[in-house]
Design a protein around this motif. Structure first.
Motif, PDB file in Angstrom:
ATOM      1  N   ALA A  75     -23.210 -22.905   6.809  1.00 35.01           N
ATOM      2  CA  ALA A  75     -22.668 -24.189   6.351  1.00 35.01           C
ATOM      3  C   ALA A  75     -21.351 -24.497   7.052  1.00 35.01           C
ATOM      4  N   ARG A  76     -21.124 -25.757   7.303  1.00 34.78           N
ATOM      5  CA  ARG A  76     -19.861 -26.220   7.873  1.00 34.78           C
ATOM      6  C   ARG A  76     -19.383 -27.414   7.051  1.00 34.78           C
ATOM      7  N   PRO A  77     -19.001 -27.165   5.789  1.00 38.29           N
ATOM      8  CA  PRO A  77     -18.621 -28.268   4.905  1.00 38.29           C
ATOM      9  C   PRO A  77     -17.381 -28.993   5.413  1.00 38.29           C
ATOM     10  N   SER A  78     -17.290 -30.271   5.085  1.00 36.04           N
ATOM     11  CA  SER A  78     -16.101 -31.027   5.454  1.00 36.04           C
ATOM     12  C   SER A  78     -14.887 -30.442   4.727  1.00 36.04           C
ATOM     13  N   VAL A  79     -13.744 -30.536   5.367  1.00 36.16           N
ATOM     14  CA  VAL A  79     -12.520 -29.969   4.811  1.00 36.16           C
ATOM     15  C   VAL A  79     -11.429 -31.034   4.816  1.00 36.16           C
ATOM     16  N   TYR A  80     -10.394 -30.802   4.026  1.00 37.08           N
ATOM     17  CA  TYR A  80      -9.242 -31.691   4.061  1.00 37.08           C
ATOM     18  C   TYR A  80      -8.644 -31.695   5.461  1.00 37.08           C
ATOM     19  N   SER A  81      -8.065 -32.803   5.838  1.00 37.51           N
ATOM     20  CA  SER A  81      -7.543 -32.942   7.201  1.00 37.51           C
ATOM     21  C   SER A  81      -6.231 -32.203   7.411  1.00 37.51           C
ATOM     22  N   ILE A  82      -5.574 -31.785   6.331  1.00 38.02           N
ATOM     23  CA  ILE A  82      -4.296 -31.090   6.454  1.00 38.02           C
ATOM     24  C   ILE A  82      -4.428 -29.665   5.929  1.00 38.02           C
ATOM     25  N   GLY A  83      -3.948 -28.716   6.726  1.00 39.04           N
ATOM     26  CA  GLY A  83      -3.924 -27.314   6.334  1.00 39.04           C
ATOM     27  C   GLY A  83      -2.609 -26.690   6.752  1.00 39.04           C
ATOM     28  N   CYS A  84      -2.539 -25.363   6.683  1.00 35.55           N
ATOM     29  CA  CYS A  84      -1.315 -24.659   7.066  1.00 35.55           C
ATOM     30  C   CYS A  84      -1.674 -23.465   7.942  1.00 35.55           C
ATOM     31  N   ALA A  85      -0.990 -23.368   9.072  1.00 35.59           N
ATOM     32  CA  ALA A  85      -1.195 -22.245   9.982  1.00 35.59           C
ATOM     33  C   ALA A  85      -0.345 -21.068   9.528  1.00 35.59           C
ATOM     34  N   GLY A  86      -0.939 -19.882   9.556  1.00 36.35           N
ATOM     35  CA  GLY A  86      -0.217 -18.675   9.166  1.00 36.35           C
ATOM     36  C   GLY A  86      -0.356 -17.599  10.217  1.00 36.35           C
ATOM     37  N   ARG A  87       0.639 -16.746  10.283  1.00 42.04           N
ATOM     38  CA  ARG A  87       0.620 -15.624  11.223  1.00 42.04           C
ATOM     39  C   ARG A  87       0.288 -14.349  10.465  1.00 42.04           C
ATOM     40  N   ILE A  88      -0.597 -13.529  11.028  1.00 44.56           N
ATOM     41  CA  ILE A  88      -0.934 -12.242  10.414  1.00 44.56           C
ATOM     42  C   ILE A  88       0.274 -11.318  10.576  1.00 44.56           C
ATOM     43  N   THR A  89       0.927 -11.021   9.464  1.00 41.42           N
ATOM     44  CA  THR A  89       2.132 -10.191   9.505  1.00 41.42           C
ATOM     45  C   THR A  89       1.896  -8.801   8.925  1.00 41.42           C
ATOM     46  N   SER A  90       0.721  -8.585   8.348  1.00 41.06           N
ATOM     47  CA  SER A  90       0.337  -7.259   7.868  1.00 41.06           C
ATOM     48  C   SER A  90      -1.164  -7.123   8.036  1.00 41.06           C
ATOM     49  N   PHE A  91      -1.600  -5.941   8.466  1.00 33.44           N
ATOM     50  CA  PHE A  91      -3.015  -5.750   8.762  1.00 33.44           C
ATOM     51  C   PHE A  91      -3.378  -4.291   8.512  1.00 33.44           C
ATOM     52  N   SER A  92      -4.468  -4.072   7.782  1.00 32.60           N
ATOM     53  CA  SER A  92      -4.992  -2.717   7.614  1.00 32.60           C
ATOM     54  C   SER A  92      -6.497  -2.794   7.409  1.00 32.60           C
ATOM     55  N   GLU A  93      -7.180  -1.709   7.779  1.00 37.16           N
ATOM     56  CA  GLU A  93      -8.626  -1.622   7.614  1.00 37.16           C
ATOM     57  C   GLU A  93      -8.948  -0.598   6.539  1.00 37.16           C
ATOM     58  N   THR A  94     -10.009  -0.862   5.786  1.00 30.05           N
ATOM     59  CA  THR A  94     -10.430   0.047   4.727  1.00 30.05           C
ATOM     60  C   THR A  94     -11.628   0.871   5.182  1.00 30.05           C
ATOM     61  N   ALA A  95     -11.894   1.934   4.459  1.00 24.22           N
ATOM     62  CA  ALA A  95     -13.000   2.825   4.821  1.00 24.22           C
ATOM     63  C   ALA A  95     -14.351   2.126   4.738  1.00 24.22           C
ATOM     64  N   ASP A  96     -14.456   1.098   3.901  1.00 28.71           N
ATOM     65  CA  ASP A  96     -15.745   0.404   3.756  1.00 28.71           C
ATOM     66  C   ASP A  96     -15.853  -0.820   4.658  1.00 28.71           C
ATOM     67  N   GLY A  97     -14.943  -0.946   5.637  1.00 32.09           N
ATOM     68  CA  GLY A  97     -15.091  -1.987   6.650  1.00 32.09           C
ATOM     69  C   GLY A  97     -14.395  -3.295   6.364  1.00 32.09           C
ATOM     70  N   ARG A  98     -13.648  -3.375   5.290  1.00 35.29           N
ATOM     71  CA  ARG A  98     -12.909  -4.597   5.004  1.00 35.29           C
ATOM     72  C   ARG A  98     -11.590  -4.616   5.779  1.00 35.29           C
TER      73      ARG A  98
END
Length: 229
Positions: A75-98
């Protein structure tokens, strides 16, 4: 003062941006949004972002049907025209692939166009940040005249939803940090959260937040129809 070192103006922001449509989730400049990523398309999106500029755009579907289609990869539902860009400032991987990430809001944008999908499983847009250049500068002035009263009102609203809040960090928070934090955690509808996102400036956002809070309390005590559409 720029929001991030090396990002002195909107011209430094990415010209193409992967978007993450998620109803009821709000990201605001200089605020942190933790996300638990587990869908394959968004695992790919985060992985690609980490190899590039580490930026992702948060948007909301703009219809009830779109909200229901969030989990459909096709699906590619329509979205609001305004959003907010964010920077990934923390990142970790879990044992189950998340992937557990934290997005820190940088700047709002208006969607100019959505690019053809090609072989990417996620959506990519061309953003226009020009109307939101002020997002790159922190708001240092006093906005709230009654912080304690606003927090008491939120205690009532949270209690009505079976939630409790810890305001221990609120005392030392700036008005900007407090207003944005309350906007992001508020149990309001996607439409109401979009109104908070699209507020022209922080003072207006505070006014919208107070109005929504007053409406929520009035509904809880007596019942009036919502006015934010």
């Amino acid at each position: 003062m720029a929001a991030f070192a090396g990002r002195q103006s909107i011209s430094d922001l990415p010209k193409r941006l992967a978007i993450f449509p998620l109803g009821g989730v709000l990201l605001l400049p200089r605020s942190e949004l933790p996300l638990n990523i587990f869908e394959p398309r968004y695992l790919r999106m985060v992985g690609d972002a980490m190899k590039a500029e580490r930026m992702i755009g948060m948007v909301q579907p703009d219809t009830e049907e779109g909200l229901e289609l969030e989990k459909d990869p096709a699906a590619r539902p329509s979205v609001y025209s305004i959003g907010c860009a964010g920077r990934i400032t923390s990142f970790s991987e879990t044992a189950d692939g998340r992937m557990l990430i934290v997005l820190t809001g940088v700047c709002r944008f208006r969607i100019v166009e959505e690019l053809p999908p090609g072989d990417l499983p996620y959506r990519v847009i061309v953003p226009d940040y020009s109307a939101f250049a002020a997002d790159l500068d922190a708001e240092s002035g006093a906005i709230l005249s009654d912080r304690r009263g606003l927090l008491r009102n939120f205690d009532e609203i949270f209690a009505a939803h079976g939630l409790r809040a810890d305001w221990s960090d609120a005392e030392g928070a700036t008005d900007e940090a407090l207003i944005n934090a309350l906007a992001m955690v508020s149990p309001y509808s996607p439409q109401e959260k979009q109104a908070l996102l699209e507020a022209v400036d922080l003072r207006t956002r505070a006014e919208v937040l107070r109005a929504l809070t007053d409406i929520a309390l009035a509904e809880k005590k007596g019942g009036i129809p919502p006015v934010i559409q």
